[in-house]
Design an enzyme around this catalytic site. Structure first.
Site, PDB file in Angstrom:
ATOM      1  CB  ILE A  17     -23.234  16.259  49.090  1.00 17.04           C
ATOM      2  CG1 ILE A  17     -21.765  15.841  49.320  1.00 17.04           C
ATOM      3  CG2 ILE A  17     -24.119  15.024  49.022  1.00 17.04           C
ATOM      4  CD1 ILE A  17     -21.479  15.228  50.686  1.00 17.04           C
ATOM      5  CB  SER A  39     -20.826  30.122  55.004  1.00 18.38           C
ATOM      6  OG  SER A  39     -21.257  28.784  55.176  1.00 18.38           O
ATOM      7  CB  SER A 129     -19.256  12.125  58.578  1.00 19.43           C
ATOM      8  OG  SER A 129     -17.934  11.766  58.281  1.00 19.43           O
ATOM      9  CE1 TYR A 153     -18.018  17.868  59.465  1.00 16.51           C
ATOM     10  CE2 TYR A 153     -16.605  15.923  59.438  1.00 16.51           C
ATOM     11  CZ  TYR A 153     -17.709  16.611  58.967  1.00 16.51           C
ATOM     12  OH  TYR A 153     -18.505  16.044  58.003  1.00 16.51           O
ATOM     13  CE  LYS A 157     -21.531  16.575  59.730  1.00 18.30           C
ATOM     14  NZ  LYS A 157     -22.704  17.182  59.123  1.00 18.30           N
ATOM     15  CG  LEU A 204      -6.382  11.405  47.652  1.00 18.26           C
ATOM     16  CD1 LEU A 204      -4.944  11.897  47.738  1.00 18.26           C
ATOM     17  CD2 LEU A 204      -6.452   9.897  47.932  1.00 18.26           C
TER      18      LEU A 204
HETATM   19  P1  NAD Z   1     -20.315  21.932  51.341  1.00 17.07           P
HETATM   20  O1  NAD Z   1     -19.548  22.843  52.212  1.00 17.07           O
HETATM   21  O2  NAD Z   1     -20.036  21.935  49.891  1.00 17.07           O
HETATM   22  O3  NAD Z   1     -21.895  22.182  51.555  1.00 17.07           O
HETATM   23  C1  NAD Z   1     -22.434  22.618  52.778  1.00 17.07           C
HETATM   24  C2  NAD Z   1     -23.356  23.792  52.481  1.00 17.07           C
HETATM   25  O4  NAD Z   1     -23.927  24.261  53.703  1.00 17.07           O
HETATM   26  C3  NAD Z   1     -22.630  24.987  51.841  1.00 17.07           C
HETATM   27  O5  NAD Z   1     -23.343  25.400  50.705  1.00 17.07           O
HETATM   28  C4  NAD Z   1     -22.657  26.067  52.931  1.00 17.07           C
HETATM   29  O6  NAD Z   1     -22.715  27.368  52.390  1.00 17.07           O
HETATM   30  C5  NAD Z   1     -23.902  25.689  53.707  1.00 17.07           C
HETATM   31  N1  NAD Z   1     -23.905  26.100  55.114  1.00 17.07           N
HETATM   32  C6  NAD Z   1     -22.901  25.932  56.025  1.00 17.07           C
HETATM   33  N2  NAD Z   1     -23.280  26.428  57.207  1.00 17.07           N
HETATM   34  C7  NAD Z   1     -24.545  26.910  57.062  1.00 17.07           C
HETATM   35  C8  NAD Z   1     -25.463  27.547  57.915  1.00 17.07           C
HETATM   36  N3  NAD Z   1     -25.164  27.802  59.193  1.00 17.07           N
HETATM   37  N4  NAD Z   1     -26.667  27.924  57.419  1.00 17.07           N
HETATM   38  C9  NAD Z   1     -26.981  27.683  56.124  1.00 17.07           C
HETATM   39  N5  NAD Z   1     -26.150  27.097  55.257  1.00 17.07           N
HETATM   40  C10 NAD Z   1     -24.939  26.714  55.725  1.00 17.07           C
HETATM   41  O7  NAD Z   1     -20.160  20.453  51.949  1.00 17.07           O
HETATM   42  P2  NAD Z   1     -20.595  19.053  51.354  1.00 17.07           P
HETATM   43  O8  NAD Z   1     -19.373  18.299  51.020  1.00 17.07           O
HETATM   44  O9  NAD Z   1     -21.649  19.220  50.332  1.00 17.07           O
HETATM   45  O10 NAD Z   1     -21.192  18.399  52.663  1.00 17.07           O
HETATM   46  C11 NAD Z   1     -22.586  18.431  52.958  1.00 17.07           C
HETATM   47  C12 NAD Z   1     -22.802  17.805  54.322  1.00 17.07           C
HETATM   48  O11 NAD Z   1     -22.301  16.468  54.306  1.00 17.07           O
HETATM   49  C13 NAD Z   1     -22.081  18.515  55.461  1.00 17.07           C
HETATM   50  O12 NAD Z   1     -22.935  18.510  56.596  1.00 17.07           O
HETATM   51  C14 NAD Z   1     -20.857  17.659  55.709  1.00 17.07           C
HETATM   52  O13 NAD Z   1     -20.408  17.734  57.026  1.00 17.07           O
HETATM   53  C15 NAD Z   1     -21.402  16.265  55.391  1.00 17.07           C
HETATM   54  N6  NAD Z   1     -20.346  15.325  54.974  1.00 17.07           N
HETATM   55  C16 NAD Z   1     -19.511  15.665  53.950  1.00 17.07           C
HETATM   56  C17 NAD Z   1     -18.490  14.779  53.576  1.00 17.07           C
HETATM   57  C18 NAD Z   1     -17.525  15.155  52.487  1.00 17.07           C
HETATM   58  O14 NAD Z   1     -16.433  14.570  52.449  1.00 17.07           O
HETATM   59  N7  NAD Z   1     -17.862  16.048  51.562  1.00 17.07           N
HETATM   60  C19 NAD Z   1     -18.342  13.552  54.237  1.00 17.07           C
HETATM   61  C20 NAD Z   1     -19.244  13.226  55.258  1.00 17.07           C
HETATM   62  C21 NAD Z   1     -20.245  14.130  55.620  1.00 17.07           C
HETATM   63  N1  UFG Z   2      -4.343  12.125  51.667  1.00 14.51           N
HETATM   64  C1  UFG Z   2      -3.075  12.312  51.182  1.00 14.51           C
HETATM   65  N2  UFG Z   2      -2.752  13.550  50.707  1.00 14.51           N
HETATM   66  C2  UFG Z   2      -3.628  14.582  50.684  1.00 14.51           C
HETATM   67  C3  UFG Z   2      -4.933  14.373  51.176  1.00 14.51           C
HETATM   68  C4  UFG Z   2      -5.253  13.129  51.671  1.00 14.51           C
HETATM   69  O1  UFG Z   2      -2.247  11.401  51.186  1.00 14.51           O
HETATM   70  O2  UFG Z   2      -3.263  15.690  50.251  1.00 14.51           O
HETATM   71  C5  UFG Z   2      -4.724  10.771  52.145  1.00 14.51           C
HETATM   72  C6  UFG Z   2      -5.144  10.728  53.610  1.00 14.51           C
HETATM   73  O3  UFG Z   2      -4.019  10.548  54.428  1.00 14.51           O
HETATM   74  C7  UFG Z   2      -6.117   9.538  53.607  1.00 14.51           C
HETATM   75  C8  UFG Z   2      -6.751   9.590  52.209  1.00 14.51           C
HETATM   76  O4  UFG Z   2      -5.859  10.363  51.412  1.00 14.51           O
HETATM   77  O5  UFG Z   2      -5.408   8.347  53.712  1.00 14.51           O
HETATM   78  C9  UFG Z   2      -8.115  10.261  52.194  1.00 14.51           C
HETATM   79  O6  UFG Z   2      -8.025  11.538  52.807  1.00 14.51           O
HETATM   80  P1  UFG Z   2      -9.201  12.618  52.702  1.00 14.51           P
HETATM   81  O7  UFG Z   2      -8.738  13.843  53.407  1.00 14.51           O
HETATM   82  O8  UFG Z   2      -9.648  12.745  51.303  1.00 14.51           O
HETATM   83  O9  UFG Z   2     -10.404  11.918  53.484  1.00 14.51           O
HETATM   84  P2  UFG Z   2     -10.515  11.438  55.005  1.00 14.51           P
HETATM   85  O10 UFG Z   2     -10.920  10.004  54.968  1.00 14.51           O
HETATM   86  O11 UFG Z   2      -9.314  11.787  55.794  1.00 14.51           O
HETATM   87  O12 UFG Z   2     -11.702  12.332  55.554  1.00 14.51           O
HETATM   88  C10 UFG Z   2     -12.872  12.602  54.789  1.00 14.51           C
HETATM   89  C11 UFG Z   2     -13.453  13.928  55.238  1.00 14.51           C
HETATM   90  C12 UFG Z   2     -13.970  13.827  56.635  1.00 14.51           C
HETATM   91  C13 UFG Z   2     -14.953  12.720  56.694  1.00 14.51           C
HETATM   92  C14 UFG Z   2     -14.321  11.416  56.249  1.00 14.51           C
HETATM   93  C15 UFG Z   2     -15.327  10.286  56.239  1.00 14.51           C
HETATM   94  O13 UFG Z   2     -12.473  14.946  55.185  1.00 14.51           O
HETATM   95  O14 UFG Z   2     -14.617  15.011  56.993  1.00 14.51           O
HETATM   96  O15 UFG Z   2     -13.792  11.577  54.921  1.00 14.51           O
HETATM   97  O16 UFG Z   2     -16.440  10.667  55.513  1.00 14.51           O
HETATM   98  F1  UFG Z   2     -15.387  12.600  57.950  1.00 14.51           F
END
Ligand code: NAD
Ligand code: UFG
Length: 346
Positions: A17, A39, A129, A153, A157, A204
Site C-alpha cells: 500500500i 522486512s 484495519s 495481529y 491494531k 484471496l
Molecule cells: P506490506 O507488508 O506490503 O508493507 C509494510 C511495510 O512495512 C513493508 O515494506 C515492511 O518491510 C515494513 N516494515 C514492517 N515492519 C517494520 C519495522 N519494524 N520498521 C520499518 N519498516 C517495517 O503491507 P501492506 O499491505 O502495504 O500494509 C501496510 C499497512 O496497512 C500495515 O500496517 C498493515 O497492517 C495495514 N493493513 C493492510 C491490509 C492489507 O490487507 N494489505 C489491510 C488492513 C491494514
Molecule cells: N479465502 C478463500 N481462499 C483463500 C483465501 C481467502 O476462500 O485462499 C476467502 C476467505 O475465507 C474470506 C475471503 O476469501 O472469505 C477474503 O479472505 P482474505 O484472506 O483475502 O481477507 P480477510 O478478510 O480474511 O482478511 C484481510 C486481511 C486482514 C485484514 C482484513 C480486513 O488478511 O489482515 O482483510 O482488512 F484485517
C-alpha cells in the site's frame, strides 16, 4: 524552521500500500521520504516507484523501533506529517509469533510517536484495519461499531488505536487520522508495482492471480455454507489506488483543520460486498484465465460478511472509491502476468 507542509515521512513506504501511496503523494505535490526496514518488501519496489514518478526518492533503511535512527531522519527533514504503514500483517503468523507482532506494531508505533512528539510533528495517518471490528453485529460497518479482535495481529491494531485515543486526550495538538482499510487489492495500472507476497499468499486476490499465472494449481475456497448470497465469504474489496488517494485526502484534511481533530477513525472501503465466488468469476471473465477451485472447510477465525459504510470518508475527506471489481481484477492480472515472480527476477 517552519513546518514544511509538503514533506511527508512514509514508514513502510516500500510495501504494497505504501508504494502506491507514494505515487499518489507525488502526484498531489508532496515530497516523500521512505523509511522501511525491508522486512517484507524489496528495494526494487522503490526503484520502480522512482521510475514511475520520474525522480529519485529519498529512502532510509531503518526500523521504527530504532529511536536513534528515527531521530536522525527527523533532524535531517522538517515533516508536515507521517503516514505510518510499517508493520507486520499476517494473521496466522501473528498467532505463532505474538511477541514479534506486538513488538513491531505496538512498540514500533510508540517509538515513532515519541520521536514525532520530540520533533513536534503532530500529524499522523495510521494504517488500521477492518479487522478491529471482529465479527460485526450489523452491516454496513460504521466507525462507531463495536471493536473486538481475536488474533494478535488484530489486537496489535486495536491496541494502537487505544494508544492514539489516549494520546489525543492527553494533548490537544494531534491530528491522528486512523484509517480502517477493508480489503485492499489491485495494482498500479502500469503493471510496474503490486502486491508481492512471500511464499504462498494468505489472501484471496493474490492467491487467485497466482493460480491464474500457473504458480498454484487450484484455489481452496474456505467454506460454502456461510449465510451469504452463495455461501462463500463476503468482503469489501477496494482498489489500492483508491486507498492510496484516501491517504492524500486524509493529509489535506489534517492540513485544513484550524483546531486539531484528535483521534479520527475513518473507514476506507467501497460500501459494497463481493463473495469469493463473485470475485473468482469476475477475475476469470476479465482475464480470460481459468481459475480451478474446490470448496474446503471454513478457515478458523473467518467471518461471513464484512463491508464498510464509507459515508464518513465522503463527508469528511470528500473521498470515495471509484474503481470497480473489474478494474481490480484487470490491474491485478496486469501486475501478476508482467511480474510472475513479483519483484524478483525469476
Ligand atoms: P506490506 O507488508 O506490503 O508493507 C509494510 C511495510 O512495512 C513493508 O515494506 C515492511 O518491510 C515494513 N516494515 C514492517 N515492519 C517494520 C519495522 N519494524 N520498521 C520499518 N519498516 C517495517 O503491507 P501492506 O499491505 O502495504 O500494509 C501496510 C499497512 O496497512 C500495515 O500496517 C498493515 O497492517 C495495514 N493493513 C493492510 C491490509 C492489507 O490487507 N494489505 C489491510 C488492513 C491494514
Ligand atoms: N479465502 C478463500 N481462499 C483463500 C483465501 C481467502 O476462500 O485462499 C476467502 C476467505 O475465507 C474470506 C475471503 O476469501 O472469505 C477474503 O479472505 P482474505 O484472506 O483475502 O481477507 P480477510 O478478510 O480474511 O482478511 C484481510 C486481511 C486482514 C485484514 C482484513 C480486513 O488478511 O489482515 O482483510 O482488512 F484485517
Amino acid at each position: 524552521m517552519e513546518n514544511n507542509k509538503n514533506k511527508i515521512l512514509v514508514t513502510g513506504g516500500a510495501g504494497y500500500i505504501g508504494s502506491h501511496t507514494c505515487i499518489a503523494l507525488h502526484e498531489a505535490g508532496y515530497e516523500i521520504v521512505i523509511y522501511d526496514n525491508l522486512s517484507n518488501s524489496s528495494k526494487e519496489a522503490i526503484n520502480r516507484v522512482s521510475s514511475l514518478i520520474g525522480k529519485p526518492i529519498e529512502f532510509i533503511e531503518g526500523d521504527i523501533r530504532d529511536a536513534e535512527s528515527l531521530r536522525k531522519v527527523f533532524t535531517a527533514h522538517q515533516f508536515f506529517g507521517v503516514i505510518h504503514f510499517a508493520g507486520l500483517k499476517a494473521v496466522g503468523e501473528s498467532v505463532a509469533k505474538p511477541l514479534m507482532y506486538y513488538s513491531n506494531n505496538v512498540s514500533g508505533t510508540i517509538t515513532l510517536l515519541e520521536v514525532m512528539a520530540e520533533y513536534k510533528v503532530t500529524n499522523l495517518v495510521f494504517s488500521s484495519s477492518a479487522t478491529v471490528y471482529g465479527d460485526p453485529e450489523t452491516l454496513p460497518i460504521n466507525e462507531s461499531s463495536k471493536r473486538s479482535c481475536t488474533n494478535p495481529y488484530g489486537q496489535s491494531k486495536l491496541v494502537v488505536e487505544h494508544i492514539l485515543e489516549d494520546l489525543a486526550t492527553s494533548n490537544k495538538q494531534w491530528n491522528l487520522i486512523n484509517l480502517r482499510y477493508f480489503n485492499p487489492v489491485g495494482a498500479h495500472t502500469s503493471g510496474q508495482i503490486g502486491e508481492d507476497p512471500n511464499d504462498i499468499p494468505n489472501n484471496l486476490m493474490p492467491y487467485i492471480s497466482q493460480v491464474a499465472v500457473g504458480k498454484l494449481t487450484k484455489l481452496n475456497i474456505f467454506g460454502n455454507d456461510y449465510p451469504t448470497v452463495d455461501g462463500t465469504g463476503v468482503r469489501d474489496y477496494i482498489h489500492v489506488t483508491d486507498l492510496a488517494k484516501g491517504h492524500v485526502d486524509a493529509l489535506r484534511y489534517a492540513e485544513h483543520q484550524t483546531t486539531p481533530v484528535g483521534f479520527m477513525p475513518i473507514n476506507l472501503g467501497t460500501g459494497k460486498g463481493s463473495s469469493v465466488l463473485e470475485l473468482v468469476t469476475a477475475f476469470a471473465e476479465v482475464t480470460g484465465q481459468k481459475i480451478p477451485y474446490q470448496f474446503t472447510a471454513r478457515r478458523a477465525g473467518d467471518i461471513a460478511s464484512c463491508y464498510a459504510s464509507a459515508d464518513k470518508a465522503k463527508q469528511l475527506l470528500g473521498w470515495e472509491a471509484t474503481h470497480t471489481i473489474t478494474d481490480m481484477c484487470a490491474d491485478t492480472w496486469r501486475w501478476q502476468s508482467m511480474n510472475p515472480y513479483g519483484y524478483k527476477a525469476s
